[in-house]
Design an enzyme around this catalytic site. Structure first.
Site, PDB file in Angstrom:
ATOM      1  CG  ASP A 240     -44.842 -55.896 -19.417  1.00 20.35           C
ATOM      2  OD1 ASP A 240     -44.831 -55.796 -20.642  1.00 20.35           O
ATOM      3  OD2 ASP A 240     -44.687 -54.668 -18.652  1.00 20.35           O
TER       4      ASP A 240
HETATM    5  C1  BGC Z   1     -44.102 -52.486 -21.481  1.00 17.12           C
HETATM    6  C2  BGC Z   1     -45.305 -52.933 -21.719  1.00 17.12           C
HETATM    7  C3  BGC Z   1     -45.137 -52.964 -23.170  1.00 17.12           C
HETATM    8  C4  BGC Z   1     -44.177 -53.944 -23.964  1.00 17.12           C
HETATM    9  C5  BGC Z   1     -44.169 -54.085 -25.159  1.00 17.12           C
HETATM   10  C6  BGC Z   1     -42.746 -53.684 -21.733  1.00 17.12           C
HETATM   11  O1  BGC Z   1     -41.416 -53.273 -21.550  1.00 17.12           O
HETATM   12  O2  BGC Z   1     -43.719 -52.887 -19.875  1.00 17.12           O
HETATM   13  O3  BGC Z   1     -45.877 -51.888 -21.541  1.00 17.12           O
HETATM   14  O4  BGC Z   1     -46.529 -53.163 -23.746  1.00 17.12           O
HETATM   15  O5  BGC Z   1     -43.088 -53.754 -23.286  1.00 17.12           O
HETATM   16  O6  BGC Z   1     -43.528 -53.157 -25.728  1.00 17.12           O
END
Ligand code: BGC
Length: 794
Positions: A240
């Site tokens: 993530d």
């Molecule tokens: C979120 C993800 C997301 C990523 C990119 C993160 O903070 O938890 O779900 O895909 O950011 O935006």
């Protein structure tokens, strides 16, 4: 898919292997992180591809990809988010939507869509529940697998997220989820397992949090043993955004790609590989997977590929209606030529149609319920009163009183209430299950003056509804996506049926939810002491009344089930069966039946939930039509995870199959005898509600770990935690000012986004500053700062 197979099409894997074999160690290491926020690859012959959010539409950020930006993205169809779509109980519909999102991604040069998200709904107040499907892992997994298949059939990779046990937003980047092995397997991992086995996604995203003491990004057990060795995952694992704890441990564990990039870890990884602390084969394996993803993605991109935005909007509208749940109806719906309609509540004019955060899509257009009702009402007089502020939900002057006056004289009152945007977002959880007080009052006072009051409830997750018995009907469109406004009118006027069935329980009040006693837990540790007592598994076992049960949803027609026929009346351990049952539409309108089969242990088995969803089937019937519903029940419905033995076991026993329209609505029953696997495992502990110290330790199989204290400060100390000492507070003030400035553009003036950004900053571990600093702050400097902070702590 068996272990070692690749999830990627064509020759991507072979091409990547050949290419990476010829790269230097430095080049391989350079592949292990993104190029910027969204680009991957682009080094030494490896194509550069774009990955983008997801999950219920495409969010391809506009502007500089080196910076994170939530405010501006390319226009894309905003489909109903997962919480809504799950109510369709229709994986084929999810697949269709996946295909449409894939087409839009492809046309925009995006190779991987970051979704679906399928974390289980442990607690109704998790801020991101609108992005997740269900409290049931089977339904979650099946819906996610559908979406994955759809996306990938368009040649765009799916990235299933957030793996695993990311069930709250509070302290999401550092919290340690303490979960016993049985609960982890039977609830929190099962949905991922189904999505991986049945969808074969190109990618999986590891979660920010820790599970039982280990950051998901460092966990070889999670990312390799379970995901690859057991489930046969053949794709790539990415982090993530900012989730990497220890990059070297991560490469070893099977975390192939760090996002975003370029990050600060290349040097650390290279050094470890050169010194022998990290096996070069681990680097090469990860680099090969990144190159494979890049080859697979690049092969399919076709920015000239057109897509039909109008058709996608219509699909979004159909999906919204198919997912809309009719909770209560005394016959007022569908509306039949009302002479006058009072529409009250700002959500009619400014609907909530998706949640805030990284999944926020810039819709190609937006239908509002008010416009759609006005259009559909034809000659009926339609009045409108906003009553409350659409963003914060606070009552406007004259608010409820004006609405009551308008409703008193109208033939029908349509009351729009729900959760305003600032109540629900990525980045923070709700702390109550209540709507703004004036929304509750609005329903009660309007229902008191108009017996034909229809409540339309927009929210991404359950709310308390002490007034549920008062209105003539309650319609729940959840968050309907960009065409949700039209879909509401379609259902109200009967042009479409309310096709949804609840994918989660709506409890009477928050105090009824066992997980609430440990939610969100201590800032650094959350104990899942309720074990399997999540959602209907708890309510049906403990006989606790709910407001609306799992699977519930009324129709405009009626259905009659016949006698079920089982493919076998006795099954061997590890076997499943299929149930065939004739279902007749006994009403006067076409409609969709959702046949649900719950498996209930009658004799034998082990302590656990009273019943579990074994399978389901959704199909449409014309009036008078009969069709055979065939529901597959997998072997897991009769198994439990034996924590001590580390395996699924089948305890022999007699099981009842309950067929009906919800977890509480049993229409017909059948019995199956399951032979046990003869392994005498010790009966697992299953708490009645929430385990005490001793019982929880027994569930874990070891003493409950002591929660980490905030001191001494360390790389994973959050910015909020710095408040413990005056030096920390000083630093915190400086960091907040700096990061706020850096992030000022992200919110784009939107109050919900601003609230989210603020919470995200507070929850950031200090190590993320290294990554975000673009090289200005090194780990060494951070460690020095920590030493200073910890010296003579005050
Ligand atoms: C979120 C993800 C997301 C990523 C990119 C993160 O903070 O938890 O779900 O895909 O950011 O935006």
């Amino acid at each position: 898919m068996s272990a070692g197979d690749t999830a990627f099409p064509g020759s991507a894997a072979a091409d990547a292997e050949e290419l990476v074999a010829g790269l230097t160690l430095e080049e391989q290491v350079a592949l292990l992180a993104g190029r910027d926020m969204w680009n991957v690859g682009g080094i030494a012959e490896v194509p550069r591809i774009w990955v983008a959010d997801g999950p219920h539409g495409l969010r391809k950020q506009l502007g500089d990809p080196a910076e994170i930006g939530l405010a501006e993205s390319v226009p894309a169809t905003c489909f109903p988010p997962a919480a809504t779509l799950a109510c369709s109980w229709d994986p084929a519909l999810a697949e269709e939507i996946g295909r449409a999102i894939g087409a839009e991604a492809k046309a925009n040069g995006v190779s991987v869509v970051l979704g679906p998200g399928l974390n289980l709904k442990r607690h109704p107040c998790c801020g991101r529940n609108f992005e997740y499907f269900s409290e049931d892992p089977l339904l979650s997994g099946k819906m996610a697998a559908g979406l994955v298949r759809g996306l990938q059939s368009a040649g765009v990779g799916a990235c299933v997220k957030h793996f695993a046990a990311n069930n709250q937003e509070a302290a999401r980047m550092t919290v340690d989820a303490i979960v016993d092995a049985r609960t982890l397997r039977e609830l929190y991992l099962t949905g991922f397992e189904i999505a991986v086995r049945e969808g074969e996604p190109w990618a999986v995203m590891c979660a920010y949090n820790r599970v039982n003491g280990v950051y998901c990004s460092d966990s070889g057990w999670l990312l390799t043993r379970v995901l690859r060795d057991e489930w046969g995952f053949g794709g790539l694992v990415m982090s993530d955004w900012g989730a990497v704890n220890d990059r070297v441990a991560g490469v070893r564990a099977g975390l192939d790609l760090e996002m975003p990039g370029p990050g600060a870890n290349a040097g650390v990884v290279l050094q470890a590989a050169v010194s022998g602390a990290l096996d070069k084969a681990d680097v090469r394996r990860a680099a090969t997977r990144v190159a494979t993803l890049a080859f697979a993605g690049a092969a399919e991109i076709d920015p000239s590929a057109p897509y039909d935005a109008e058709a996608h909007h219509e699909l979004a509208r159909r999906a919204a209606a198919a997912s809309t749940v009719l909770l209560v109806n005394n016959g007022v719906l569908p509306l039949r030529w009302p002479s006058s309609i009072a529409v009250v509540g700002a959500l009619a004019e400014r609907p909530r149609y998706q949640g805030a955060g990284s999944s926020e899509i810039a819709p190609t257009r937006l239908d509002t319920p008010l416009d759609a009702i006005r259009e559909r009402a034809e000659t009926a007089a339609v009045t409108y009163a906003a009553v409350y502020d659409p963003v914060c939900g606070a009552e406007l002057s004259g608010g409820v009183a004006d609405a009551v006056a308008a409703a008193a004289t109208a033939d029908v009152a349509l009351v729009f209430v729900g959760l305003p945007p600032v109540y629900e977002s990525e980045g923070f959880d709700r702390d109550t299950m209540r709507m703004p007080a004036c929304h509750d009052r609005l329903v009660q006072e309007v229902a008191a003056v108009n017996s034909r009051t229809v409540v339309v409830l927009m929210a991404g997750s359950p709310v308390e509804m002490s007034w549920a018995h008062k209105p003539a009907a309650i319609l729940l469109p959840y968050l309907g996506g960009q065409a949700g406004g039209s879909a509401v009118a379609d259902v109200l006027f009967g042009d479409a049926e309310p096709g949804g069935r609840l994918a989660e329980t709506w409890p009477v009040e928050l105090a009824d939810v066992p997980a609430d006693e440990n939610f969100p837990g201590a800032p650094r540790q959350v104990e899942y002491r309720e074990g399997l007592n999540v959602g209907y598994r708890y309510f049906t076992t403990a006989h606790v009344p709910v407001r609306f049960c799992f699977g519930h949803g009324l129709s405009y027609t009626t259905f009659r089930g016949g006698t079920p026929v089982l493919s076998a009346e006795r099954i061997a351990p590890g076997q499943g069966l299929s149930v065939t049952v004739p279902v007749t539409n006994s009403g006067a309108r076409a409609g969709s039946a959702v046949t649900q089969v719950y498996v209930r242990r009658v004799e034998g088995g082990v302590p656990g939930p009273d019943r579990v969803l074994g399978g389901f089937a959704r199909f449409r019937l014309e009036p008078g039509e009969t069709r055979e519903a065939v529901v597959e029940i997998g072997p897991r419905a009769f198994q439990y995870w034996d924590a001590a033995g580390g395996a699924w076991r089948t305890p022999g026993g007699v099981y009842e199959l309950r067929l009906g329209g919800s977890v509480d609505d049993v229409r017909v029953r059948a019995t199956v005898v399951v032979a046990g696997d003869g392994v005498d495992a010790e009966a697992p502990v299953h708490p009645d509600r929430v385990a005490g110290e001793v019982a929880f330790a027994a569930m874990l199989g070891h003493p409950i770990p002591e929660a980490e204290g905030p001191l001494p400060y360390r790389r994973n100390t959050t910015i909020a935690d710095l408040a413990q000492t005056w030096r920390g507070r000083l630093l915190r003030k400086g960091i907040m000012a700096m990061v706020r400035k850096q992030m000022a553009g992200i919110a784009g003036g939107d109050p919900t986004r601003a609230a989210m950004v603020e919470r995200v900053i507070e929850d950031m571990p200090l190590r993320q500053l290294v990554m975000a600093s673009g090289g200005r702050l090194s780990y060494r400097r951070l460690d020095t700062i920590l030493r200073v902070l910890n010296a003579g702590r005050r």
